[in-house]
Write an enzyme that holds these catalytic residues in place. Sequence first.
Site, PDB file in Angstrom:
ATOM      1  N   ALA A 207       0.862  -1.172   0.000  1.00 48.39           N
ATOM      2  CA  ALA A 207       0.000   0.000   0.000  1.00 48.39           C
ATOM      3  C   ALA A 207       0.904   1.229   0.000  1.00 48.39           C
ATOM      4  CB  ALA A 207      -0.880  -0.019   1.241  1.00 48.39           C
TER       5      ALA A 207
ATOM      6  N   GLY B  86       0.429  -5.044   0.683  1.00 49.90           N
ATOM      7  CA  GLY B  86      -0.703  -5.122  -0.237  1.00 49.90           C
ATOM      8  C   GLY B  86      -0.345  -5.811  -1.547  1.00 49.90           C
TER       9      GLY B  86
ATOM     10  N   GLU C  44      -0.629  -9.431  -0.838  1.00 51.24           N
ATOM     11  CA  GLU C  44      -2.074  -9.694  -0.710  1.00 51.24           C
ATOM     12  C   GLU C  44      -2.743  -9.732  -2.086  1.00 51.24           C
ATOM     13  OE1 GLU C  44      -2.238  -6.498   2.220  1.00 51.24           O
ATOM     14  OE2 GLU C  44      -3.277  -7.849   3.592  1.00 51.24           O
TER      15      GLU C  44
ATOM     16  N   GLU D  48       4.073  -5.269   7.433  1.00 52.15           N
ATOM     17  CA  GLU D  48       3.245  -4.246   8.089  1.00 52.15           C
ATOM     18  C   GLU D  48       3.634  -3.990   9.533  1.00 52.15           C
ATOM     19  OE1 GLU D  48       2.128  -6.509   6.017  1.00 52.15           O
ATOM     20  OE2 GLU D  48       0.618  -5.665   4.687  1.00 52.15           O
TER      21      GLU D  48
HETATM   22  N1  DAK Z   1       4.632   3.290  -0.549  1.00 52.82           N
HETATM   23  C1  DAK Z   1       5.072   4.475  -1.014  1.00 52.82           C
HETATM   24  N2  DAK Z   1       6.263   4.636  -1.615  1.00 52.82           N
HETATM   25  C2  DAK Z   1       7.063   3.569  -1.712  1.00 52.82           C
HETATM   26  C3  DAK Z   1       6.676   2.299  -1.228  1.00 52.82           C
HETATM   27  C4  DAK Z   1       5.396   2.168  -0.607  1.00 52.82           C
HETATM   28  N3  DAK Z   1       4.903   1.016  -0.170  1.00 52.82           N
HETATM   29  N4  DAK Z   1       7.695   1.431  -1.460  1.00 52.82           N
HETATM   30  C5  DAK Z   1       8.655   2.128  -2.079  1.00 52.82           C
HETATM   31  N5  DAK Z   1       8.293   3.411  -2.237  1.00 52.82           N
HETATM   32  C6  DAK Z   1       9.060   4.500  -2.848  1.00 52.82           C
HETATM   33  C7  DAK Z   1      10.214   4.907  -1.973  1.00 52.82           C
HETATM   34  O1  DAK Z   1       9.772   5.808  -0.981  1.00 52.82           O
HETATM   35  C8  DAK Z   1      11.131   5.548  -2.990  1.00 52.82           C
HETATM   36  O2  DAK Z   1      10.661   6.838  -3.279  1.00 52.82           O
HETATM   37  P1  DAK Z   1      11.688   8.076  -3.432  1.00 52.82           P
HETATM   38  O3  DAK Z   1      12.433   8.127  -2.152  1.00 52.82           O
HETATM   39  O4  DAK Z   1      12.557   7.699  -4.615  1.00 52.82           O
HETATM   40  O5  DAK Z   1      10.787   9.245  -3.693  1.00 52.82           O
HETATM   41  C9  DAK Z   1      10.929   4.701  -4.243  1.00 52.82           C
HETATM   42  O6  DAK Z   1       9.659   4.031  -4.051  1.00 52.82           O
HETATM   43  C10 DAK Z   1      11.988   3.642  -4.409  1.00 52.82           C
HETATM   44  O7  DAK Z   1      12.076   2.899  -3.195  1.00 52.82           O
HETATM   45  P2  DAK Z   1      13.465   2.607  -2.456  1.00 52.82           P
HETATM   46  O8  DAK Z   1      14.447   3.686  -2.745  1.00 52.82           O
HETATM   47  O9  DAK Z   1      13.149   2.306  -1.046  1.00 52.82           O
HETATM   48  O10 DAK Z   1      13.940   1.299  -3.234  1.00 52.82           O
HETATM   49  P3  DAK Z   1      14.874   0.124  -2.679  1.00 52.82           P
HETATM   50  O11 DAK Z   1      15.181  -0.731  -3.844  1.00 52.82           O
HETATM   51  O12 DAK Z   1      16.030   0.677  -1.895  1.00 52.82           O
HETATM   52  O13 DAK Z   1      13.964  -0.696  -1.657  1.00 52.82           O
HETATM   53  C11 DAK Z   1      11.928  -1.808  -0.994  1.00 52.82           C
HETATM   54  C12 DAK Z   1      12.865  -1.413  -2.142  1.00 52.82           C
HETATM   55  C13 DAK Z   1      10.678  -2.430  -1.593  1.00 52.82           C
HETATM   56  C14 DAK Z   1      12.644  -2.872  -0.107  1.00 52.82           C
HETATM   57  C15 DAK Z   1      11.613  -0.566  -0.128  1.00 52.82           C
HETATM   58  O14 DAK Z   1      11.137   0.458  -1.014  1.00 52.82           O
HETATM   59  C16 DAK Z   1      10.561  -0.807   0.885  1.00 52.82           C
HETATM   60  O15 DAK Z   1      10.824  -1.396   1.954  1.00 52.82           O
HETATM   61  N6  DAK Z   1       9.333  -0.355   0.599  1.00 52.82           N
HETATM   62  C17 DAK Z   1       8.243  -0.430   1.535  1.00 52.82           C
HETATM   63  C18 DAK Z   1       7.721  -1.838   1.662  1.00 52.82           C
HETATM   64  C19 DAK Z   1       6.572  -1.850   2.581  1.00 52.82           C
HETATM   65  O16 DAK Z   1       6.697  -1.687   3.803  1.00 52.82           O
HETATM   66  N7  DAK Z   1       5.395  -1.932   1.970  1.00 52.82           N
HETATM   67  C20 DAK Z   1       4.184  -1.582   2.594  1.00 52.82           C
HETATM   68  C21 DAK Z   1       3.669  -2.648   3.405  1.00 52.82           C
HETATM   69  S1  DAK Z   1       2.294  -2.035   4.309  1.00 52.82           S
HETATM   70  C22 DAK Z   1      -4.776  -0.540   5.325  1.00 52.82           C
HETATM   71  C23 DAK Z   1      -4.924  -1.602   4.525  1.00 52.82           C
HETATM   72  C24 DAK Z   1      -3.850  -2.219   3.950  1.00 52.82           C
HETATM   73  C25 DAK Z   1      -2.612  -1.771   4.193  1.00 52.82           C
HETATM   74  C26 DAK Z   1      -2.475  -0.698   5.011  1.00 52.82           C
HETATM   75  C27 DAK Z   1      -3.537  -0.079   5.572  1.00 52.82           C
HETATM   76  N8  DAK Z   1      -5.848   0.122   5.922  1.00 52.82           N
HETATM   77  C28 DAK Z   1      -7.006  -0.572   6.159  1.00 52.82           C
HETATM   78  C29 DAK Z   1      -5.690   1.413   6.463  1.00 52.82           C
HETATM   79  C30 DAK Z   1      -1.456  -2.379   3.627  1.00 52.82           C
HETATM   80  C31 DAK Z   1      -0.256  -2.008   4.041  1.00 52.82           C
HETATM   81  C32 DAK Z   1       0.965  -2.350   3.380  1.00 52.82           C
HETATM   82  O17 DAK Z   1       1.006  -2.820   2.265  1.00 52.82           O
END
Ligand code: DAK
Length: 258
Positions: free
Chosen positions: A64, A109, A112, A132
């Site tokens: 997400a 997400g 998922e 998460e």
């Molecule tokens: N959201 C927004 N931006 C993201 C992102 C994300 N999930 N993942 C990556 N980006 C962005 C980074 O911020 C970066 O942007 P800039 O800094 O260049 O502006 C760009 O994409 C490139 O990312 P990285 O520089 O971090 O790239 P790396 O290769 O170094 O790392 C990575 C790749 C995938 C390991 C890393 O980007 C990372 O850890 N990303 C986040 C992974 C993550 O935690 N995903 C989210 C899981 S939480 C809900 C319902 C559902 C959900 C939530 C709430 N509600 C009911 C309210 C679901 C939640 C999730 O999915």
Amino acid sequence: MYNNLKYEVKEGIAYITLNRPKALNALNTETLNELHVAFHDCEKDDAVKVVIVTGEGKAFVAGADIAEMCKLNALEGRAYMYRGHALMNQIESLQKPVIAAVNGFALGGGCELSMACDIRIASEAAVFGQPEVNLGIIPGFGGTQRLPRLVGKGMAKYIIMTAKNIKGPQAKEIGLAEECVAPEELMPFAEKIAKKLMAKAPIAVAQAKVAINTGYDLDMKTASQFEIECMTQCFTSEDKKEGMTAFLEKRDADFMNK
Ligand code: DAK
């Protein structure tokens, strides 16, 4: 028409390619809405027999959109969650097979989304995970429910509670992906499976999908009754006539023209 994905139909296959490179294809509200429209088009378009979902670049979907989520209050978060759940349910109840070709990061997400699809083909470069708990939340698009159904309760707890990443080959080992192939083989392999599905009786494939998805969460007796109803649908179809006649005439069945 789409800002964050590419949609293309070719030879019976609808390709939905997440394409939001600045955020590694993260699912913001606009992307969730676009996916909803794309899957709706898949359902309505008779030219579409099978759907392949994949991602452009190094991510399938990196989760997400954290930047967008960060600003949501509890009520807005709830609305966002309903939107996500509705999309996953839409994919699961689509009357056509959906293949996830998981090319890279499938986190949160993204994992998922892949789990709502019928068949997951992972690239060796794929990374699955539910990170998460690192963000102070839990999987919110069905991950706490679909992951244990795929990999078992213990492994699901291990992955979700420790935010452990699972690479493509291990995803196959634990049942999170059905196949794992070299990155350059990913799309050809997914297309091979799509063509295999297209050669089968479409009504039977659709009924098998609904029988498995619905029956899985019912008690055995009710599920068996549901299977009978699904089978009855097959028995009333031209496909059944063609499939059985073709067998008896010792020729290949031709379902596409029925
Ligand atoms: N959201 C927004 N931006 C993201 C992102 C994300 N999930 N993942 C990556 N980006 C962005 C980074 O911020 C970066 O942007 P800039 O800094 O260049 O502006 C760009 O994409 C490139 O990312 P990285 O520089 O971090 O790239 P790396 O290769 O170094 O790392 C990575 C790749 C995938 C390991 C890393 O980007 C990372 O850890 N990303 C986040 C992974 C993550 O935690 N995903 C989210 C899981 S939480 C809900 C319902 C559902 C959900 C939530 C709430 N509600 C009911 C309210 C679901 C939640 C999730 O999915």
